[in-house]
Design a protein around this motif. Structure first.
Motif, PDB file in Angstrom:
ATOM      1  N   HIS A  88       0.841  -1.202   0.000  1.00  0.00           N
ATOM      2  CA  HIS A  88       0.000   0.000   0.000  1.00  0.00           C
ATOM      3  C   HIS A  88       0.875   1.251   0.000  1.00  0.00           C
ATOM      4  O   HIS A  88       0.631   2.197  -0.753  1.00  0.00           O
ATOM      5  CB  HIS A  88      -0.917  -0.027   1.226  1.00  0.00           C
ATOM      6  CG  HIS A  88      -1.877   1.111   1.311  1.00  0.00           C
ATOM      7  ND1 HIS A  88      -1.542   2.319   1.865  1.00  0.00           N
ATOM      8  CD2 HIS A  88      -3.164   1.216   0.909  1.00  0.00           C
ATOM      9  CE1 HIS A  88      -2.579   3.126   1.816  1.00  0.00           C
ATOM     10  NE2 HIS A  88      -3.584   2.475   1.234  1.00  0.00           N
ATOM     11  N   HIS A  89       1.907   1.264   0.828  1.00  0.00           N
ATOM     12  CA  HIS A  89       2.833   2.400   0.945  1.00  0.00           C
ATOM     13  C   HIS A  89       3.509   2.686  -0.400  1.00  0.00           C
ATOM     14  O   HIS A  89       3.508   3.826  -0.870  1.00  0.00           O
ATOM     15  CB  HIS A  89       3.881   2.057   2.018  1.00  0.00           C
ATOM     16  CG  HIS A  89       4.890   3.116   2.278  1.00  0.00           C
ATOM     17  ND1 HIS A  89       4.821   3.945   3.366  1.00  0.00           N
ATOM     18  CD2 HIS A  89       6.002   3.488   1.604  1.00  0.00           C
ATOM     19  CE1 HIS A  89       5.842   4.770   3.361  1.00  0.00           C
ATOM     20  NE2 HIS A  89       6.582   4.512   2.289  1.00  0.00           N
ATOM     21  N   GLU A  90       4.072   1.655  -1.011  1.00  0.00           N
ATOM     22  CA  GLU A  90       4.811   1.851  -2.264  1.00  0.00           C
ATOM     23  C   GLU A  90       3.883   2.202  -3.428  1.00  0.00           C
ATOM     24  O   GLU A  90       4.220   3.040  -4.269  1.00  0.00           O
ATOM     25  CB  GLU A  90       5.645   0.609  -2.592  1.00  0.00           C
ATOM     26  CG  GLU A  90       6.669   0.235  -1.531  1.00  0.00           C
ATOM     27  CD  GLU A  90       7.602   1.356  -1.104  1.00  0.00           C
ATOM     28  OE1 GLU A  90       7.826   2.309  -1.872  1.00  0.00           O
ATOM     29  OE2 GLU A  90       8.115   1.278   0.032  1.00  0.00           O
ATOM     30  N   LEU A  91       2.693   1.593  -3.475  1.00  0.00           N
ATOM     31  CA  LEU A  91       1.741   1.948  -4.533  1.00  0.00           C
ATOM     32  C   LEU A  91       1.250   3.382  -4.376  1.00  0.00           C
ATOM     33  O   LEU A  91       0.942   4.044  -5.377  1.00  0.00           O
ATOM     34  CB  LEU A  91       0.562   0.965  -4.539  1.00  0.00           C
ATOM     35  CG  LEU A  91       0.867  -0.435  -5.073  1.00  0.00           C
ATOM     36  CD1 LEU A  91      -0.355  -1.339  -4.933  1.00  0.00           C
ATOM     37  CD2 LEU A  91       1.343  -0.383  -6.516  1.00  0.00           C
ATOM     38  N   SER A  92       1.199   3.869  -3.142  1.00  0.00           N
ATOM     39  CA  SER A  92       0.820   5.264  -2.902  1.00  0.00           C
ATOM     40  C   SER A  92       1.839   6.209  -3.530  1.00  0.00           C
ATOM     41  O   SER A  92       1.472   7.184  -4.204  1.00  0.00           O
ATOM     42  CB  SER A  92       0.724   5.557  -1.405  1.00  0.00           C
ATOM     43  OG  SER A  92      -0.235   4.753  -0.799  1.00  0.00           O
ATOM     44  N   HIS A  93       3.127   5.921  -3.305  1.00  0.00           N
ATOM     45  CA  HIS A  93       4.177   6.739  -3.926  1.00  0.00           C
ATOM     46  C   HIS A  93       4.021   6.744  -5.449  1.00  0.00           C
ATOM     47  O   HIS A  93       4.046   7.796  -6.088  1.00  0.00           O
ATOM     48  CB  HIS A  93       5.569   6.193  -3.593  1.00  0.00           C
ATOM     49  CG  HIS A  93       6.034   6.430  -2.203  1.00  0.00           C
ATOM     50  ND1 HIS A  93       6.086   7.672  -1.616  1.00  0.00           N
ATOM     51  CD2 HIS A  93       6.521   5.558  -1.271  1.00  0.00           C
ATOM     52  CE1 HIS A  93       6.572   7.557  -0.399  1.00  0.00           C
ATOM     53  NE2 HIS A  93       6.827   6.284  -0.150  1.00  0.00           N
ATOM     54  N   ALA A  94       3.861   5.557  -6.014  1.00  0.00           N
ATOM     55  CA  ALA A  94       3.770   5.428  -7.467  1.00  0.00           C
ATOM     56  C   ALA A  94       2.542   6.139  -8.021  1.00  0.00           C
ATOM     57  O   ALA A  94       2.620   6.842  -9.039  1.00  0.00           O
ATOM     58  CB  ALA A  94       3.760   3.951  -7.863  1.00  0.00           C
ATOM     59  N   ALA A  95       1.403   5.988  -7.355  1.00  0.00           N
ATOM     60  CA  ALA A  95       0.164   6.604  -7.838  1.00  0.00           C
ATOM     61  C   ALA A  95       0.269   8.130  -7.832  1.00  0.00           C
ATOM     62  O   ALA A  95      -0.086   8.788  -8.818  1.00  0.00           O
ATOM     63  CB  ALA A  95      -1.023   6.155  -6.983  1.00  0.00           C
ATOM     64  N   PHE A  96       0.760   8.700  -6.755  1.00  0.00           N
ATOM     65  CA  PHE A  96       0.883  10.155  -6.690  1.00  0.00           C
ATOM     66  C   PHE A  96       1.912  10.667  -7.683  1.00  0.00           C
ATOM     67  O   PHE A  96       1.743  11.741  -8.259  1.00  0.00           O
ATOM     68  CB  PHE A  96       1.232  10.611  -5.268  1.00  0.00           C
ATOM     69  CG  PHE A  96       0.027  10.891  -4.420  1.00  0.00           C
ATOM     70  CD1 PHE A  96      -0.195  12.164  -3.916  1.00  0.00           C
ATOM     71  CD2 PHE A  96      -0.893   9.907  -4.123  1.00  0.00           C
ATOM     72  CE1 PHE A  96      -1.304  12.437  -3.139  1.00  0.00           C
ATOM     73  CE2 PHE A  96      -2.000  10.156  -3.351  1.00  0.00           C
ATOM     74  CZ  PHE A  96      -2.212  11.431  -2.850  1.00  0.00           C
ATOM     75  N   ALA A  97       2.988   9.919  -7.891  1.00  0.00           N
ATOM     76  CA  ALA A  97       3.980  10.316  -8.884  1.00  0.00           C
ATOM     77  C   ALA A  97       3.352  10.343 -10.276  1.00  0.00           C
ATOM     78  O   ALA A  97       3.529  11.312 -11.027  1.00  0.00           O
ATOM     79  CB  ALA A  97       5.178   9.372  -8.851  1.00  0.00           C
ATOM     80  N   LEU A  98       2.614   9.306 -10.614  1.00  0.00           N
ATOM     81  CA  LEU A  98       1.976   9.246 -11.935  1.00  0.00           C
ATOM     82  C   LEU A  98       0.931  10.341 -12.109  1.00  0.00           C
ATOM     83  O   LEU A  98       0.862  10.985 -13.162  1.00  0.00           O
ATOM     84  CB  LEU A  98       1.341   7.872 -12.155  1.00  0.00           C
ATOM     85  CG  LEU A  98       2.315   6.721 -12.375  1.00  0.00           C
ATOM     86  CD1 LEU A  98       1.569   5.391 -12.385  1.00  0.00           C
ATOM     87  CD2 LEU A  98       3.094   6.912 -13.666  1.00  0.00           C
ATOM     88  N   VAL A  99       0.103  10.556 -11.095  1.00  0.00           N
ATOM     89  CA  VAL A  99      -0.956  11.560 -11.175  1.00  0.00           C
ATOM     90  C   VAL A  99      -0.382  12.965 -11.343  1.00  0.00           C
ATOM     91  O   VAL A  99      -0.945  13.800 -12.052  1.00  0.00           O
ATOM     92  CB  VAL A  99      -1.886  11.479  -9.935  1.00  0.00           C
ATOM     93  CG1 VAL A  99      -2.788  12.692  -9.817  1.00  0.00           C
ATOM     94  CG2 VAL A  99      -2.705  10.201  -9.986  1.00  0.00           C
ATOM     95  N   THR A 100       0.757  13.231 -10.709  1.00  0.00           N
ATOM     96  CA  THR A 100       1.357  14.565 -10.805  1.00  0.00           C
ATOM     97  C   THR A 100       2.251  14.721 -12.029  1.00  0.00           C
ATOM     98  O   THR A 100       2.757  15.802 -12.280  1.00  0.00           O
ATOM     99  CB  THR A 100       2.164  14.904  -9.536  1.00  0.00           C
ATOM    100  OG1 THR A 100       3.192  13.918  -9.359  1.00  0.00           O
ATOM    101  CG2 THR A 100       1.267  14.976  -8.323  1.00  0.00           C
ATOM    102  N   GLY A 101       2.462  13.649 -12.786  1.00  0.00           N
ATOM    103  CA  GLY A 101       3.212  13.752 -14.039  1.00  0.00           C
ATOM    104  C   GLY A 101       4.650  13.306 -13.969  1.00  0.00           C
ATOM    105  O   GLY A 101       5.394  13.439 -14.953  1.00  0.00           O
TER     106      GLY A 101
END
Length: 174
Positions: free
Chosen positions: A26-39
């Motif tokens: 959950h922690h690592e997917l959170s980093h990845a999701a926010f990185a992708l969403v912000t570009g």
């Protein structure tokens, strides 16, 4: 870890590093999701590897101008805290009320605790967040200033946020 005083460091690390692996994912997917969403570009995701120095990792490359890169760094670094709070809220308010037997209740508590234990920021997360924090705080400060001048938020809230900003600047100088 305070719990290690009672159950020992070895058992504490087993619980923190292996048994609650869902929280790490959950922690690592959170980093990845926010990185992708912000570009930002996500170049590597390691969801769970307990034999290394870290339990998991996400490598991102910020893209865009300085302001956009600062936002990407800060938001992707603090993402586990944000998504952890959201997930725990949803679990507590929408999943916990469902009563479907003992095993389902144990599963709910397990997932809740796994996310809770791993939503804290690592040293690398804090370091990444600090890289973009001055820009993010400046944007937030201007936004709050505009909202207070237009009457959307009260003068008291504006003063509190201004004091917080000056406190952050003072800490940043050290």
């Amino acid at each position: 870890m305070y719990i290690s005083r009672f159950i020992g460091m070895r058992l504490t690390m087993l619980i923190a590093n292996r048994i609650t692996f869902i929280g790490v994912v959950h922690h690592e997917l959170s980093h990845a999701a926010f990185a992708l969403v912000t570009g930002a570009e996500v170049s590597n995701i390691n969801l769970f590897n307990p034999n290394q120095d870290t339990l998991g990792s996400v490598s991102i490359t910020p893209r865009g101008n300085f302001v956009i890169r600062s936002i990407q760094l800060t938001l992707s670094s603090i993402a586990p805290v944000i998504t952890g709070c959201i997930s725990l809220y949803l679990i507590f308010n929408y999943i916990f009320p469902l009563s479907s037997g003992v095993l389902f209740n144990i599963l709910k508590v397990y997932i809740f605790l796994s996310i809770l234990l791993h939503m804290e920021m690592s040293f690398a997360d804090i370091k990444g967040a600090f890289k973009g924090l001055p820009v993010c705080f400046s944007i937030g400060f201007v936004l709050v200033l505009v909202l207070s001048l237009t009457g959307v938020i009260s003068e008291t809230n504006y003063q509190m946020i201004k004091d917080l900003w000056y406190g952050v600047l003072t800490i940043w100088k050290f």
